[in-house]
Design a protein around this motif. Structure first.
Motif, PDB file in Angstrom:
ATOM      1  N   TYR A   1     -23.363 -23.035  20.445  1.00  0.00           N
ATOM      2  CA  TYR A   1     -22.477 -22.608  21.532  1.00  0.00           C
ATOM      3  C   TYR A   1     -21.087 -22.324  20.990  1.00  0.00           C
ATOM      4  O   TYR A   1     -20.669 -22.865  19.972  1.00  0.00           O
ATOM      5  CB  TYR A   1     -22.407 -23.694  22.616  1.00  0.00           C
ATOM      6  CG  TYR A   1     -23.709 -23.834  23.347  1.00  0.00           C
ATOM      7  CD1 TYR A   1     -23.986 -23.079  24.478  1.00  0.00           C
ATOM      8  CD2 TYR A   1     -24.699 -24.690  22.874  1.00  0.00           C
ATOM      9  CE1 TYR A   1     -25.193 -23.175  25.133  1.00  0.00           C
ATOM     10  CE2 TYR A   1     -25.918 -24.805  23.523  1.00  0.00           C
ATOM     11  CZ  TYR A   1     -26.158 -24.046  24.643  1.00  0.00           C
ATOM     12  OH  TYR A   1     -27.365 -24.144  25.289  1.00  0.00           O
ATOM     13  N   ASN A   2     -20.375 -21.500  21.705  1.00  0.00           N
ATOM     14  CA  ASN A   2     -19.023 -21.132  21.314  1.00  0.00           C
ATOM     15  C   ASN A   2     -18.042 -22.180  21.855  1.00  0.00           C
ATOM     16  O   ASN A   2     -17.283 -21.916  22.779  1.00  0.00           O
ATOM     17  CB  ASN A   2     -18.684 -19.732  21.853  1.00  0.00           C
ATOM     18  CG  ASN A   2     -17.381 -19.214  21.287  1.00  0.00           C
ATOM     19  OD1 ASN A   2     -16.892 -19.726  20.286  1.00  0.00           O
ATOM     20  ND2 ASN A   2     -16.819 -18.211  21.941  1.00  0.00           N
ATOM     21  N   GLY A   3     -18.126 -23.374  21.300  1.00  0.00           N
ATOM     22  CA  GLY A   3     -17.219 -24.451  21.685  1.00  0.00           C
ATOM     23  C   GLY A   3     -17.832 -25.435  22.651  1.00  0.00           C
ATOM     24  O   GLY A   3     -18.894 -25.217  23.234  1.00  0.00           O
ATOM     25  N   LYS A   4     -17.110 -26.544  22.827  1.00  0.00           N
ATOM     26  CA  LYS A   4     -17.565 -27.643  23.673  1.00  0.00           C
ATOM     27  C   LYS A   4     -17.703 -27.232  25.138  1.00  0.00           C
ATOM     28  O   LYS A   4     -18.657 -27.620  25.813  1.00  0.00           O
ATOM     29  CB  LYS A   4     -16.596 -28.816  23.532  1.00  0.00           C
ATOM     30  CG  LYS A   4     -17.000 -30.045  24.289  1.00  0.00           C
ATOM     31  CD  LYS A   4     -16.042 -31.186  23.997  1.00  0.00           C
ATOM     32  CE  LYS A   4     -16.579 -32.465  24.594  1.00  0.00           C
ATOM     33  NZ  LYS A   4     -15.989 -33.635  23.982  1.00  0.00           N
ATOM     34  N   ALA A   5     -16.758 -26.466  25.641  1.00  0.00           N
ATOM     35  CA  ALA A   5     -16.813 -26.065  27.054  1.00  0.00           C
ATOM     36  C   ALA A   5     -18.067 -25.243  27.337  1.00  0.00           C
ATOM     37  O   ALA A   5     -18.737 -25.450  28.356  1.00  0.00           O
ATOM     38  CB  ALA A   5     -15.553 -25.295  27.439  1.00  0.00           C
ATOM     39  N   ALA A   6     -18.415 -24.324  26.447  1.00  0.00           N
ATOM     40  CA  ALA A   6     -19.617 -23.500  26.639  1.00  0.00           C
ATOM     41  C   ALA A   6     -20.878 -24.370  26.602  1.00  0.00           C
ATOM     42  O   ALA A   6     -21.805 -24.184  27.400  1.00  0.00           O
ATOM     43  CB  ALA A   6     -19.684 -22.408  25.574  1.00  0.00           C
ATOM     44  N   TYR A   7     -20.902 -25.332  25.674  1.00  0.00           N
ATOM     45  CA  TYR A   7     -22.028 -26.271  25.580  1.00  0.00           C
ATOM     46  C   TYR A   7     -22.167 -27.053  26.890  1.00  0.00           C
ATOM     47  O   TYR A   7     -23.255 -27.153  27.466  1.00  0.00           O
ATOM     48  CB  TYR A   7     -21.795 -27.203  24.386  1.00  0.00           C
ATOM     49  CG  TYR A   7     -22.712 -28.390  24.308  1.00  0.00           C
ATOM     50  CD1 TYR A   7     -24.055 -28.251  24.027  1.00  0.00           C
ATOM     51  CD2 TYR A   7     -22.218 -29.685  24.493  1.00  0.00           C
ATOM     52  CE1 TYR A   7     -24.906 -29.341  23.937  1.00  0.00           C
ATOM     53  CE2 TYR A   7     -23.048 -30.790  24.404  1.00  0.00           C
ATOM     54  CZ  TYR A   7     -24.384 -30.618  24.137  1.00  0.00           C
ATOM     55  OH  TYR A   7     -25.217 -31.700  24.052  1.00  0.00           O
ATOM     56  N   GLU A   8     -21.050 -27.584  27.378  1.00  0.00           N
ATOM     57  CA  GLU A   8     -21.104 -28.383  28.598  1.00  0.00           C
ATOM     58  C   GLU A   8     -21.394 -27.533  29.832  1.00  0.00           C
ATOM     59  O   GLU A   8     -21.985 -28.028  30.796  1.00  0.00           O
ATOM     60  CB  GLU A   8     -19.827 -29.205  28.766  1.00  0.00           C
ATOM     61  CG  GLU A   8     -19.762 -30.340  27.762  1.00  0.00           C
ATOM     62  CD  GLU A   8     -18.665 -31.348  28.026  1.00  0.00           C
ATOM     63  OE1 GLU A   8     -17.790 -31.099  28.890  1.00  0.00           O
ATOM     64  OE2 GLU A   8     -18.680 -32.403  27.371  1.00  0.00           O
ATOM     65  N   GLU A   9     -21.010 -26.267  29.826  1.00  0.00           N
ATOM     66  CA  GLU A   9     -21.372 -25.367  30.932  1.00  0.00           C
ATOM     67  C   GLU A   9     -22.889 -25.238  31.033  1.00  0.00           C
ATOM     68  O   GLU A   9     -23.450 -25.215  32.134  1.00  0.00           O
ATOM     69  CB  GLU A   9     -20.742 -23.979  30.747  1.00  0.00           C
ATOM     70  CG  GLU A   9     -19.293 -23.888  31.132  1.00  0.00           C
ATOM     71  CD  GLU A   9     -19.034 -23.997  32.634  1.00  0.00           C
ATOM     72  OE1 GLU A   9     -19.967 -23.805  33.444  1.00  0.00           O
ATOM     73  OE2 GLU A   9     -17.879 -24.279  32.988  1.00  0.00           O
TER      74      GLU A   9
END
Length: 192
Positions: free
Chosen positions: A62-70
């Motif tokens: 994922y492109n960063g933590k926010a994208a992963y958590e989305e």
């Protein structure tokens, strides 16, 4: 019925304890989802045995933590998850999950917080030669093991105990305490 998502990264002993408590009628909830961040983690096989839907996410894709958590949040919303239960999940939770699940993400930690936060709490306790350690169940906030404490139980460390002995004692307490605390939260939720 309250739907739980269990987030785990390892062996799944607390996952097992929660599912067993449900089967015994001690926990009035449904484990609707296992989220795992490690391909091949033993908890995945346990979830398959219990026929629990499982998603394995590799955060690096994922492109960063926010994208992963989305992506995690989307799966939780699709399954109408009420509470997220962390059971050996080795990642800090960010605001993408914290905000929609405020006071609904619960963690268990193998020490009497605030003592020995973070990784290897049992090893830290043994190396410091403390006589009492324990288990803490707490809500998640944006820190590492800093959220409000829900319940704790002490575990005595004997002079002859090895780190493995302490780990066994801690896990025995975890497996009893965690389902009880989750059930008490659900009862309070029902009373509202």
């Amino acid at each position: 019925m309250i739907n739980l998502a269990i987030f785990a990264s390892g062996s799944g002993s607390n996952f097992d304890a929660i599912v067993h408590a449900i089967e015994k009628g001690e926990l009035d909830a449904n484990v609707s989802l296992l989220v795992c961040d490690r391909v091949g983690a033993p908890v995945i096989e346990k979830a398959q045995r219990y026929e629990v839907d499982t998603v394995v996410f590799t955060p690096k894709v994922y492109n960063g933590k926010a994208a992963y958590e989305e992506a995690l949040l989307a799966d939780c919303r699709d399954r109408e998850i009420d509470y997220i239960i962390l059971a050996g999940y080795m990642r800090l939770i960010g605001p993408t999950l914290l905000k929609p699940y405020e006071n609904r993400i619960i963690n268990i930690h193998p020490s009497l917080l605030p003592a020995f936060p973070g990784k290897d709490a049992i090893g830290q306790a043994v190396s410091k030669q403390v006589k009492i350690t324990g288990v803490t169940v707490h809500f998640i906030d944006d820190g590492m093991d800093t959220g409000p404490i829900i319940d704790q139980e002490a575990v005595r460390i004997e002079d002859t105990d090895t780190e493995e002995d302490v780990k066994r004692k801690i896990q025995a307490v975890e497996h009893e305490l965690y389902p009880k605390v989750i059930q008490s939260l659900l009862v309070k939720e029902d009373a509202k």
